[in-house]
Design a protein around this motif. Structure first.
Motif: not given
Length: 443
Positions: A316, A336, A338-339, A346-347, A365, A380-382, A386, A400
């Motif tokens: 990421n 992203g 979230t790291q 993590s994204d 993402l 990924g998370v989100t 971005s 989103e």
């Protein structure tokens, strides 16, 4: 976890290759906003809004194309939502929209679908589907030629490159020719055993460069003569181990390629994040360096041509290159929000595209249930895309369209429940922007 390359088998609908050619409308986009609103680009006072642009974001998890446009102050408004599986002529098993490319005038968009064995072409003015072409199982990337007279499609599942004649005036699309890479003499003489094309773009001399994969272990490079549609040269994984992105230099006879491999802790295997500078006049790699992270993938220029951004999916993060010197001039800490050191937490950014005014860089993402790519890197998370400020390199906002918070843990784990997973992205200028280089290749 859903595996590579897609939640649906590549061979869905992959019988004898045919073509559905359309003049006019095949189906209508499904959205609360229609084409009338799209053409009425005025503010609340009825004044013309002037130059703007659209962001086409491809959710391959729910098979949806979302279109957004800027509304000011780093905010973006939804313009259109296209449920591709609701369109007329789409197979009952559905399709997975994976990557997008525009004609040089941005009046048409070609979307390669990794499931459904086809490529879809949309008229961008009103979002109408005007081409539904059976290009083969695992159609991964479709891109217009420099003259807009054809579309080349990289077809992973059938290890071939397909040439589609494109008569944009008549909105007629017909498969003209195919190159089956494992059967090609130039490819076999190069010692390439696995020859699945991944991505391509056109060099200054008009030839198209196609990376091979999808794994780093199946990497390589094939160069196609655009006029003759024949393989001009091929390079084995030992010579040019590239399996991801392709990007020509805007003015020079050189070409950028990426190579990515997720890390594999279970096998104690380190990941790979490399980029190559390929001299298309001498047909050789002239520079190789790492991208400062793991699983190098997408990249894009700023419209002034002074920066080439490169991202790493697993870590990421990314770098910024100077296209004049090919040196790293800056680093991107995160694409992203979230790291984490754990890729699963993590994204995972994937594809980049810049705004035509040079203000933003957009990055898709991936979701927590990735449809394509090694899950260790692509999880990924989100899910969404971005928006990064080009000057500060910082994330301005994350769009989103289908928030993952709306899904339960059970739905995310259930393979039969589609969840968002964004991969392809494209930016369509509306109006005339004064840019130093074209806003997208070929240059």
């Amino acid at each position: 976890m859903k595996g590579d390359p897609t939640r649906r088998a590549f061979l869905t609908g992959s019988g004898a290759v045919g073509v559905a050619t359309v003049a006019g409308c095949l189906g209508e986009a499904t959205s609360e906003q229609g084409a009338d609103d799209h053409d009425d680009r005025t503010d609340e006072d009825g004044e013309e809004r002037g130059e703007t642009y659209e962001i086409w974001a491809l959710d391959q998890g729910t098979d949806t194309v979302y279109v957004y446009e800027p509304s000011g102050d780093g905010e973006f408004d939804a313009v259109e939502t296209i449920d591709v599986n609701a369109l007329e002529g789409v197979p009952e098993d559905g399709v997975v929209p994976h990557m997008i490319d525009f004609s040089s005038d941005y009046e048409y968009a070609a979307i390669a679908c990794t499931a459904g064995a086809r490529t879809l072409v949309f008229r961008t003015e009103d979002y109408e589907l005007v081409g539904n072409i059976e290009t083969g199982a695992g159609s991964h990337m479709a891109a217009f030629s420099p003259e807009d007279d054809c579309i080349h499609v990289d077809v992973i599942g059938e290890e071939k490159i397909v040439r589609v004649n494109a008569d944009l005036e008549a909105e007629d699309f017909t498969v003209r020719d195919e190159i089956h890479l494992p059967e090609n003499e130039v490819v076999t003489e190069a010692g390439i055993e696995s020859a699945a094309p991944i991505c391509h773009q056109y060099a200054q001399d008009g030839r198209s460069l196609h990376t091979l994969g999808p794994s780093y272990h199946d990497a390589g490079l094939v160069i196609v003569d655009h006029d003759e549609f024949t393989v001009d040269a091929a390079f084995s994984p030992e010579e040019v181990p590239t399996n991801c992105g392709t990007m020509p230099h805007p003015t020079e006879e050189k070409f950028y390629l990426t190579a990515g491999l997720p890390s594999n802790p279970e096998e104690d295997e380190e990941g790979v994040g490399d980029f190559f500078v390929f001299d298309t006049e001498a047909d050789e790699v002239v520079h190789t360096a790492d991208t400062g992270g793991v699983d190098a993938h997408g990249f894009w220029y700023t419209p002034d041509g002074e920066e080439l951004w490169v991202l790493n999916r697993e870590t990421n993060d990314g770098i910024v290159l100077d296209p004049e010197t090919d040196e790293v001039i800056d680093e991107i800490e995160a694409f992203g929000p979230t790291q984490s050191d754990d890729p699963a937490e993590s994204d995972a950014p994937d594809i980049l595209w810049s705004s035509p005014d040079g203000e933003y860089m957009f990055a898709t993402l991936r979701g927590p249930e990735p449809i394509s790519g090694d899950p260790h890197a692509a999880t990924g998370v989100t899910p969404g895309f971005s928006v990064l400020d080009v000057d500060s390199r910082e994330i301005v906002t994350v769009v989103e369209p289908d928030p993952i918070e709306g899904y339960s843990a059970e739905e995310i784990e259930d393979e039969d429940t589609p969840t968002p997973d964004f991969h392809g992205i494209g930016v369509r200028p509306v109006g005339d922007y004064d840019t130093d280089i074209p806003t997208s290749p070929p240059f």
